[in-house]
Design a protein around this motif. Structure first.
Motif, PDB file in Angstrom:
ATOM      1  N   LEU A  52       3.646  11.157  10.967  1.00  0.00           N
ATOM      2  CA  LEU A  52       2.729  11.999  10.206  1.00  0.00           C
ATOM      3  C   LEU A  52       3.386  13.332   9.856  1.00  0.00           C
ATOM      4  O   LEU A  52       3.998  13.985  10.710  1.00  0.00           O
ATOM      5  CB  LEU A  52       1.459  12.243  11.023  1.00  0.00           C
ATOM      6  N   THR A  53       3.275  13.730   8.596  1.00  0.00           N
ATOM      7  CA  THR A  53       3.817  15.027   8.174  1.00  0.00           C
ATOM      8  C   THR A  53       2.708  16.007   7.802  1.00  0.00           C
ATOM      9  O   THR A  53       2.904  17.221   7.905  1.00  0.00           O
ATOM     10  CB  THR A  53       4.763  14.877   6.971  1.00  0.00           C
ATOM     11  N   SER A  54       1.567  15.514   7.349  1.00  0.00           N
ATOM     12  CA  SER A  54       0.453  16.400   7.035  1.00  0.00           C
ATOM     13  C   SER A  54      -0.858  15.634   7.087  1.00  0.00           C
ATOM     14  O   SER A  54      -0.885  14.410   6.912  1.00  0.00           O
ATOM     15  CB  SER A  54       0.619  17.050   5.652  1.00  0.00           C
ATOM     16  N   ALA A  55      -1.934  16.368   7.340  1.00  0.00           N
ATOM     17  CA  ALA A  55      -3.276  15.788   7.386  1.00  0.00           C
ATOM     18  C   ALA A  55      -4.249  16.852   6.900  1.00  0.00           C
ATOM     19  O   ALA A  55      -4.343  17.928   7.495  1.00  0.00           O
ATOM     20  CB  ALA A  55      -3.628  15.341   8.799  1.00  0.00           C
TER      21      ALA A  55
ATOM     22  N   GLN B 248     -10.857   7.327  14.096  1.00  0.00           N
ATOM     23  CA  GLN B 248     -11.940   7.424  13.116  1.00  0.00           C
ATOM     24  C   GLN B 248     -11.394   7.350  11.691  1.00  0.00           C
ATOM     25  O   GLN B 248     -11.962   6.671  10.823  1.00  0.00           O
ATOM     26  CB  GLN B 248     -12.703   8.744  13.307  1.00  0.00           C
ATOM     27  N   LEU B 249     -10.295   8.015  11.429  1.00  0.00           N
ATOM     28  CA  LEU B 249      -9.716   8.018  10.087  1.00  0.00           C
ATOM     29  C   LEU B 249      -9.187   6.641   9.694  1.00  0.00           C
ATOM     30  O   LEU B 249      -9.169   6.287   8.509  1.00  0.00           O
ATOM     31  CB  LEU B 249      -8.591   9.052  10.005  1.00  0.00           C
ATOM     32  N   MET B 250      -8.740   5.879  10.664  1.00  0.00           N
ATOM     33  CA  MET B 250      -8.167   4.576  10.384  1.00  0.00           C
ATOM     34  C   MET B 250      -9.226   3.502  10.113  1.00  0.00           C
ATOM     35  O   MET B 250      -8.895   2.412   9.646  1.00  0.00           O
ATOM     36  CB  MET B 250      -7.274   4.123  11.553  1.00  0.00           C
ATOM     37  N   GLN B 251     -10.466   3.795  10.393  1.00  0.00           N
ATOM     38  CA  GLN B 251     -11.532   2.835  10.145  1.00  0.00           C
ATOM     39  C   GLN B 251     -11.904   2.822   8.668  1.00  0.00           C
ATOM     40  O   GLN B 251     -11.791   3.823   7.971  1.00  0.00           O
ATOM     41  CB  GLN B 251     -12.754   3.163  11.003  1.00  0.00           C
ATOM     42  N   GLY B 252     -12.371   1.675   8.202  1.00  0.00           N
ATOM     43  CA  GLY B 252     -12.749   1.542   6.798  1.00  0.00           C
ATOM     44  C   GLY B 252     -11.551   1.309   5.906  1.00  0.00           C
ATOM     45  O   GLY B 252     -10.440   1.044   6.369  1.00  0.00           O
TER      46      GLY B 252
ATOM     47  N   THR C  36      -8.158   8.235   3.070  1.00  0.00           N
ATOM     48  CA  THR C  36      -9.088   7.492   3.915  1.00  0.00           C
ATOM     49  C   THR C  36     -10.432   7.306   3.224  1.00  0.00           C
ATOM     50  O   THR C  36     -10.688   7.850   2.138  1.00  0.00           O
ATOM     51  CB  THR C  36      -9.293   8.222   5.253  1.00  0.00           C
ATOM     52  N   SER C  37     -11.309   6.537   3.883  1.00  0.00           N
ATOM     53  CA  SER C  37     -12.614   6.218   3.302  1.00  0.00           C
ATOM     54  C   SER C  37     -13.480   7.455   3.105  1.00  0.00           C
ATOM     55  O   SER C  37     -14.358   7.462   2.240  1.00  0.00           O
ATOM     56  CB  SER C  37     -13.349   5.198   4.181  1.00  0.00           C
ATOM     57  N   ASN C  38     -13.260   8.517   3.895  1.00  0.00           N
ATOM     58  CA  ASN C  38     -14.017   9.752   3.706  1.00  0.00           C
ATOM     59  C   ASN C  38     -13.194  10.817   2.993  1.00  0.00           C
ATOM     60  O   ASN C  38     -13.439  12.016   3.123  1.00  0.00           O
ATOM     61  CB  ASN C  38     -14.570  10.285   5.038  1.00  0.00           C
ATOM     62  N   SER C  39     -12.168  10.353   2.236  1.00  0.00           N
ATOM     63  CA  SER C  39     -11.391  11.193   1.326  1.00  0.00           C
ATOM     64  C   SER C  39     -10.488  12.213   2.015  1.00  0.00           C
ATOM     65  O   SER C  39     -10.044  13.179   1.380  1.00  0.00           O
ATOM     66  CB  SER C  39     -12.320  11.921   0.324  1.00  0.00           C
ATOM     67  N   ASP C  40     -10.224  12.031   3.310  1.00  0.00           N
ATOM     68  CA  ASP C  40      -9.183  12.824   3.956  1.00  0.00           C
ATOM     69  C   ASP C  40      -7.825  12.221   3.575  1.00  0.00           C
ATOM     70  O   ASP C  40      -7.731  11.035   3.238  1.00  0.00           O
ATOM     71  CB  ASP C  40      -9.355  12.822   5.470  1.00  0.00           C
TER      72      ASP C  40
ATOM     73  N   HIS D 100       4.824 -14.137   9.926  1.00  0.00           N
ATOM     74  CA  HIS D 100       4.340 -15.241   9.096  1.00  0.00           C
ATOM     75  C   HIS D 100       3.233 -14.714   8.174  1.00  0.00           C
ATOM     76  O   HIS D 100       3.464 -13.831   7.379  1.00  0.00           O
ATOM     77  CB  HIS D 100       3.880 -16.413   9.959  1.00  0.00           C
ATOM     78  N   ASP D 101       2.017 -15.239   8.299  1.00  0.00           N
ATOM     79  CA  ASP D 101       0.930 -14.809   7.428  1.00  0.00           C
ATOM     80  C   ASP D 101       0.067 -13.729   8.066  1.00  0.00           C
ATOM     81  O   ASP D 101      -0.933 -13.303   7.474  1.00  0.00           O
ATOM     82  CB  ASP D 101       0.046 -16.011   7.055  1.00  0.00           C
ATOM     83  N   ASP D 102       0.405 -13.306   9.280  1.00  0.00           N
ATOM     84  CA  ASP D 102      -0.386 -12.299   9.977  1.00  0.00           C
ATOM     85  C   ASP D 102       0.228 -10.918   9.773  1.00  0.00           C
ATOM     86  O   ASP D 102       1.410 -10.707  10.045  1.00  0.00           O
ATOM     87  CB  ASP D 102      -0.466 -12.616  11.474  1.00  0.00           C
ATOM     88  N   ASN D 103      -0.580  -9.987   9.309  1.00  0.00           N
ATOM     89  CA  ASN D 103      -0.140  -8.615   9.122  1.00  0.00           C
ATOM     90  C   ASN D 103      -0.843  -7.737  10.148  1.00  0.00           C
ATOM     91  O   ASN D 103      -2.068  -7.757  10.263  1.00  0.00           O
ATOM     92  CB  ASN D 103      -0.459  -8.126   7.712  1.00  0.00           C
ATOM     93  N   ALA D 104      -0.078  -6.969  10.889  1.00  0.00           N
ATOM     94  CA  ALA D 104      -0.642  -6.115  11.930  1.00  0.00           C
ATOM     95  C   ALA D 104      -0.007  -4.733  11.844  1.00  0.00           C
ATOM     96  O   ALA D 104       1.107  -4.569  11.337  1.00  0.00           O
ATOM     97  CB  ALA D 104      -0.417  -6.721  13.313  1.00  0.00           C
ATOM     98  N   LEU D 105      -0.731  -3.746  12.331  1.00  0.00           N
ATOM     99  CA  LEU D 105      -0.202  -2.394  12.400  1.00  0.00           C
ATOM    100  C   LEU D 105      -0.518  -1.805  13.767  1.00  0.00           C
ATOM    101  O   LEU D 105      -1.376  -2.307  14.496  1.00  0.00           O
ATOM    102  CB  LEU D 105      -0.757  -1.509  11.280  1.00  0.00           C
ATOM    103  N   SER D 106       0.174  -0.758  14.116  1.00  0.00           N
ATOM    104  CA  SER D 106      -0.092  -0.045  15.362  1.00  0.00           C
ATOM    105  C   SER D 106       0.149   1.433  15.126  1.00  0.00           C
ATOM    106  O   SER D 106       0.963   1.815  14.284  1.00  0.00           O
ATOM    107  CB  SER D 106       0.783  -0.565  16.502  1.00  0.00           C
ATOM    108  N   TYR D 107      -0.594   2.266  15.858  1.00  0.00           N
ATOM    109  CA  TYR D 107      -0.417   3.711  15.718  1.00  0.00           C
ATOM    110  C   TYR D 107      -0.692   4.382  17.056  1.00  0.00           C
ATOM    111  O   TYR D 107      -1.354   3.822  17.947  1.00  0.00           O
ATOM    112  CB  TYR D 107      -1.319   4.278  14.619  1.00  0.00           C
TER     113      TYR D 107
END
Length: 303
Positions: A74-77, A152-156, A183-187, A103-110
């Motif tokens: 992350l560089t800015s928020a 919270q930001l990662m949801q939606g 994000t979904s709440n425009s952040d 394969h066909d599964d896409n996953a992320l982690s943070y």
């Protein structure tokens, strides 16, 4: 006389029969060769069609392939009101995001530097949809607020914009592209990419375990240059230590590892061959591998 005529005629008839049979065999062989050639041509056409299809990626597939090659910091928020999200920017240098493809599964982690949250995701056009994730359960103290805010930001749904490194001189994304996430709440979160070791060295890593002594030693007898003191360790499939090697000087660099001289540690390292990689041109002719820290699995303070 008749018998003699028939006897004389038989060899000629036999020769004609054999010749006709030979012609028939030749015709059959030719037909077979034509059929084989046609089949081979059809196979090649089918193969070329498959290769052409495999060589064409959708915009989503290309985006996934690109973002998977990098680890993101992350560089800015900023909020939708263009105000800094201090709870994240105060620790932005340790907030990481990774995308993985299996394969066909896409996953992320943070992570914000404590727990790791993992989830599957879908990408349609430039819209990132993250499913409910799983997290480790450590107490993070002062990082709890940052972790909760990021979750919270990662949801939606989020919108992704990928921009190549300004210093890139070709069509590649370069060494440090930027990934903007609305994000979904425009952040807005902006992430800076760094090539994964696999992408950087163009090879699959080999896992090693090294003990690192808090005390450095001369790199060679009579040398004033000091090196890390390391020894190899072997574990079985159950994680039980089975053997240890001898201490020796390591005249090299472990990417991502910071030596402080205060701890004896055991590191899990990924070793990458420099053969056939661009990095090989930047290395000396003696060095054959690059070493990258994967994790510190043991650490004890030296008294």
């Amino acid at each position: 006389m008749t018998l003699s005529f028939k006897s004389a005629l038989l060899p000629s008839m036999l020769a004609i029969s054999l010749a006709l049979a030979g012609c028939q065999d030749s015709a059959d062989s030719t037909d077979n060769n034509i059929e084989t050639a046609n089949a081979t041509t059809a196979d090649l056409e089918n193969e070329n069609t498959t290769l052409d299809k495999a060589g064409k990626m959708s915009a989503e597939e290309q985006m996934i392939a690109n973002i998977t090659r990098y680890r993101w910091t992350l560089t800015s928020a900023v909020s939708k009101d263009d105000k800094p999200l201090a709870v994240l920017t105060d620790v932005k240098d340790q907030i990481r995001l990774s995308f993985n493809q299996n394969h066909d599964d896409n996953a992320l982690s943070y992570t914000v530097g404590c727990n790791t949250i993992s989830a599957e995701y879908e990408l349609k056009d430039s819209t990132l949809a993250i499913e409910d994730g799983m997290s480790t359960k450590m107490s993070c103290g002062d990082l709890d607020k940052a972790e909760n805010a990021l979750m919270q930001l990662m949801q939606g749904d989020s919108q992704l914009i990928l921009v190549k490194d300004v210093e890139s001189k070709d069509n590649s994304l370069g060494d440090a592209p930027l990934l903007t996430q609305i994000t979904s709440n425009s952040d807005t979160l902006v992430w800076k990419g760094r090539l994964t070791p696999q992408a950087k060295y163009n090879s699959k890593g080999e896992t090693l375990f090294w003990a690192v002594n808090a005390k450095m030693v001369p790199c060679a007898a009579g040398s004033s240059e000091m090196c890390l003191q390391v020894k190899p360790i072997t574990y079985d499939d159950q994680g039980i230590k089975t053997s240890e090697g001898e201490w020796s000087a390591f005249n090299g660099e472990i990417e991502g590892y910071q030596y402080d001289g205060k701890h004896n540690e055991v590191l899990r390292i990924q070793r990458y061959s420099l053969n056939n990689s661009d990095a090989a041109e930047e290395s000396s002719s003696i060095e054959e591998y690059a070493y990258v820290l994967d994790a510190v699995i043991e650490s004890s303070v030296v008294e």
